[in-house]
Design an enzyme around this catalytic site. Structure first.
Site, PDB file in Angstrom:
ATOM      1  N   THR A   1       2.455   2.748  -2.524  1.00 25.41           N
ATOM      2  CA  THR A   1       3.616   2.841  -3.417  1.00 25.41           C
ATOM      3  C   THR A   1       3.301   3.569  -4.715  1.00 25.41           C
ATOM      4  O   THR A   1       4.195   3.765  -5.540  1.00 25.41           O
ATOM      5  CB  THR A   1       4.159   1.439  -3.736  1.00 25.41           C
ATOM      6  N   GLY A   2       2.042   3.947  -4.935  1.00 31.02           N
ATOM      7  CA  GLY A   2       1.717   4.765  -6.109  1.00 31.02           C
ATOM      8  C   GLY A   2       1.130   4.011  -7.271  1.00 31.02           C
ATOM      9  O   GLY A   2       1.281   4.442  -8.420  1.00 31.02           O
ATOM     10  N   LYS A   3       0.435   2.906  -7.029  1.00 29.24           N
ATOM     11  CA  LYS A   3      -0.149   2.130  -8.131  1.00 29.24           C
ATOM     12  C   LYS A   3      -1.245   2.915  -8.843  1.00 29.24           C
ATOM     13  O   LYS A   3      -1.283   2.962 -10.070  1.00 29.24           O
ATOM     14  CB  LYS A   3      -0.696   0.803  -7.590  1.00 29.24           C
TER      15      LYS A   3
ATOM     16  N   PRO B   1       0.834  -1.219   0.000  1.00 30.11           N
ATOM     17  CA  PRO B   1       0.000   0.000   0.000  1.00 30.11           C
ATOM     18  C   PRO B   1       0.858   1.254   0.000  1.00 30.11           C
ATOM     19  O   PRO B   1       1.912   1.302   0.630  1.00 30.11           O
ATOM     20  CB  PRO B   1      -0.804  -0.127   1.307  1.00 30.11           C
TER      21      PRO B   1
ATOM     22  N   HIS C   1      18.951   2.364  29.088  1.00 26.72           N
ATOM     23  CA  HIS C   1      18.373   1.429  28.129  1.00 26.72           C
ATOM     24  C   HIS C   1      18.732   1.839  26.691  1.00 26.72           C
ATOM     25  O   HIS C   1      19.207   1.009  25.896  1.00 26.72           O
ATOM     26  CB  HIS C   1      16.842   1.397  28.300  1.00 26.72           C
ATOM     27  N   GLU C   2      18.519   3.110  26.364  1.00 29.23           N
ATOM     28  CA  GLU C   2      18.781   3.557  24.996  1.00 29.23           C
ATOM     29  C   GLU C   2      20.281   3.587  24.695  1.00 29.23           C
ATOM     30  O   GLU C   2      20.701   3.218  23.590  1.00 29.23           O
ATOM     31  CB  GLU C   2      18.167   4.945  24.769  1.00 29.23           C
TER      32      GLU C   2
END
Length: 609
Positions: free
Chosen positions: A209-211, A207, A426-427
């Protein structure tokens, strides 16, 4: 492209006309017919019939007197007079007093007037209005009230139409579709050599992607009418209505040939036929009609069918065989070069600063679709307006990427000092483990500002370029990096928190894929244990092995994650001073860039040397 719309009134308009006529008939015409039996007479005649004892039933009201003859075959009406002896005379004449003299006509006439006549009027008006509506909507094939009429939106060429230049990042797809445009411009050079252009082109991909935009660009380049309809618009409650819509769509297309018919989300009607009793007969009839129109006895010269779907594996084989949709054009997620081109296309509509580096933004937006990139540009423009700037800066675009990935900053969320320290360690645990390993993406940004997605912080890693192959070592390093956050909590605080839930999910999923799909296990070698379904819609998987094998897979997944977890803990223990320094710096600044992070790491390495 400019849409051409046929003016038409809603169905309630036509129903309203029919019901209004019936109501007026019942209020005006029916009472007149019913009262036609009553005969008005003078009071003298009434008195004469009373004296001659010729009255059967009598109904005396304040304003009128209704009475019948002796055999009740006729009904009379006269005005009331001031006659005190009237009641006694009527009684002496043998008349019967009543309050409900039957004014109706015979039962047969009553039935015809009350039931048959309204039904005849309703049917006649319905037939007339349905014919008028069919003529207005275009054609003899339309069913009553447009039920079999195609709802396709028709676009005609215009100077503001979408062209290939407006669609970036899909060079291979545009190259495949350029042949369609060339054929519509000059079909003779194809027919002279005996070549036949594909009747149908299927656009497949994730979805966003420009179809649909590619389909419009084909019509814009070719300069031909463009019919656009969604697959779900063929689905009707009544069996046969969808097939009628397909017939009407192709009839209109043949009249305007050469033209392009675009069916979006064709899997709504083109799914595989099960053949089971009690299946969706309406959908299957619609599909059968579509198959017949695309490859039947009657040719569709000059009509090119474009269709788009996210689920090509669910389509019926008869639909995708040569002669129907015999060309499949993948419209995949754009690569680094494509993302940069898409960003530049969408940035034409906004005012931007001169220092914006779209290459950097494209690297940060790895894995984004064309629609997501358009959203990123729009979010950046909105942020510039909120901050009262007249142009979009690179910082706006970077922040908009973070908004798409993790949501907006939750400025109202206040962490306690202890929680803030845990999140910082944590990060930094993720970032430091990634920096200490080879084949890991460089750290771009680290933050401990909570986001609306629920994340209390995140570490952004950005690859220098697109990678299409990952080795076993690189996948193991990814798992090690994912476990780095939990490992830092254990090394520093000796506790575990819920903050690693997403890390655990991703590490487990990656370890399972290594075993079941990538053949990176000594136990199972190159045997596929999982099947991928709906690859463009999340890539759901189903195991294809025995319960005993599933148990072995679970053990191997646990072993891989545990091994990488221990590796991350060991790395952080060996670099504890650096971990503390980085975490303290992040705790103070809340957000640091990859350059700041690597500067501190390199200072430590220089001091060690």
């Amino acid at each position: 492209m400019k849409e051409v719309k046929s003016p038409k009134k809603p169905l309630i308009y036509y129903y309203g006309i029919v019901f209004l006529i019936l109501i007026l008939f019942n209020l005006i015409i029916t009472p007149l017919i019913q009262n036609s039996r009553i005969e008005e007479t003078d009071y003298g005649t009434f008195m004469e019939m009373t004296n001659n004892k010729e009255i059967g039933l009598v109904e005396v009201d304040d304003n009128e007197i209704i009475f019948t003859n002796k055999d009740q075959s006729k009904v009379y009406k006269t005005g009331a007079m001031n006659d005190p002896n009237l009641t006694q005379r009527l009684y002496d004449s043998g008349a019967t007093f009543t309050k409900n003299i039957d004014r109706q006509t015979s039962p047969l006439v009553t039935f015809l007037v009350s039931f048959v006549l309204p039904v005849v009027i309703f049917i006649a008006l319905g037939q007339y209005l349905s014919r008028r509506l069919a003529e207005q909507l275009g054609g003899k094939n339309s069913m009553a009230f447009g039920m079999g009429k195609s709802n396709a939106r028709v676009y005609v060429p215009s100077s503001s139409g979408i062209k290939f230049d407006d669609v970036a990042g899909e060079d291979e797809a545009k190259e495949n579709l350029a042949e369609i445009v060339d054929y519509l411009h000059d079909p003779k050079k194809y027919t002279d050599i005996g070549a036949t252009l594909p009747k149908g082109v299927l656009l497949v991909g994730p979805p966003g992607t420009g179809k649909t935009m590619l389909a419009k660009a084909v019509a814009g380049e070719a300069g031909v009418p463009f019919f656009s309809i969604a697959g779900s618009e063929f689905v009707e409650m009544f069996v046969g209505a969808g097939a009628a819509k397909v017939r009407d769509l192709f009839r209109q297309a043949k009249e305007k040939a050469p033209c392009i018919v675009f069916i979006d989300e064709i899997d709504a009607i083109g799914g595989k036929r099960s053949g089971q009793v009690g299946g969706n007969d309406e959908r299957e009839q619609t599909l059968n009609q579509l198959l017949t129109e695309m490859d039947g006895f009657e040719g569709n010269n000059g009509v090119i069918i474009l269709a788009a779907t996210n689920r090509p594996e669910s389509l019926d084989p008869a639909l995708t065989r040569p002669g129907r949709f015999d060309r499949r054009v993948p419209v995949e997620l754009p690569d680094l070069k494509g993302r940069e081109a898409i960003l530049k296309v969408h940035a034409r509509k906004i005012k931007k600063a001169d220092d914006v580096d779209f290459h950097t933004i494209a690297r940060m937006a790895a894995g984004a679709s064309g629609a997501e990139l358009a959203n990123i540009v729009n979010e950046a423009a909105l942020r510039a307006v909120r901050d009262k700037r007249s142009a979009v800066t690179e910082a706006d675009l970077e922040e908009s990427i973070e908004v798409v990935i993790a949501g907006y900053q939750k400025k109202g969320t206040v962490l306690s000092d202890q929680e803030k320290k845990v999140v910082a360690y944590h990060e930094i645990g993720h970032a430091l483990v990634a920096a200490l390993q080879s084949h890991s993406a460089p750290v771009q940004k680290i933050t401990i500002i909570p986001r609306t997605s629920g994340a209390l912080g995140y570490t952004m890693q950005v690859e220098q370029g697109d990678k299409y192959l990952l080795s076993k070592e690189e996948l193991m390093n990814k798992i090690t990096t994912l476990t780095g956050g939990r490992a830092a909590e254990e090394v520093v605080f000796g506790l575990v928190t819920t903050g690693a839930s997403n890390d655990i999910e991703q590490a487990t999923k990656l370890a399972r894929a290594m075993i079941t799909r990538y053949g990176m296990s000594d136990t199972f070698d190159m045997v596929a244990m999982e099947n991928v379904q709906n690859q463009y819609l999340g890539g759901d998987t189903t195991l294809a092995c025995s319960p005993e094998t599933q148990t072995q897979i679970d053990r191997k997944v646990v072993d891989i994650v545990r091994e990488q977890h221990e590796k991350a803990k060991k790395m952080l223990q060996e670099n504890r001073p650096l971990l503390d320094r980085l975490a303290g710096y992040l705790y103070e600044k809340e957000t640091i860039t990859g350059e700041e992070f690597m500067r501190i790491v390199n200072e430590k390495e220089g001091a060690s040397a």
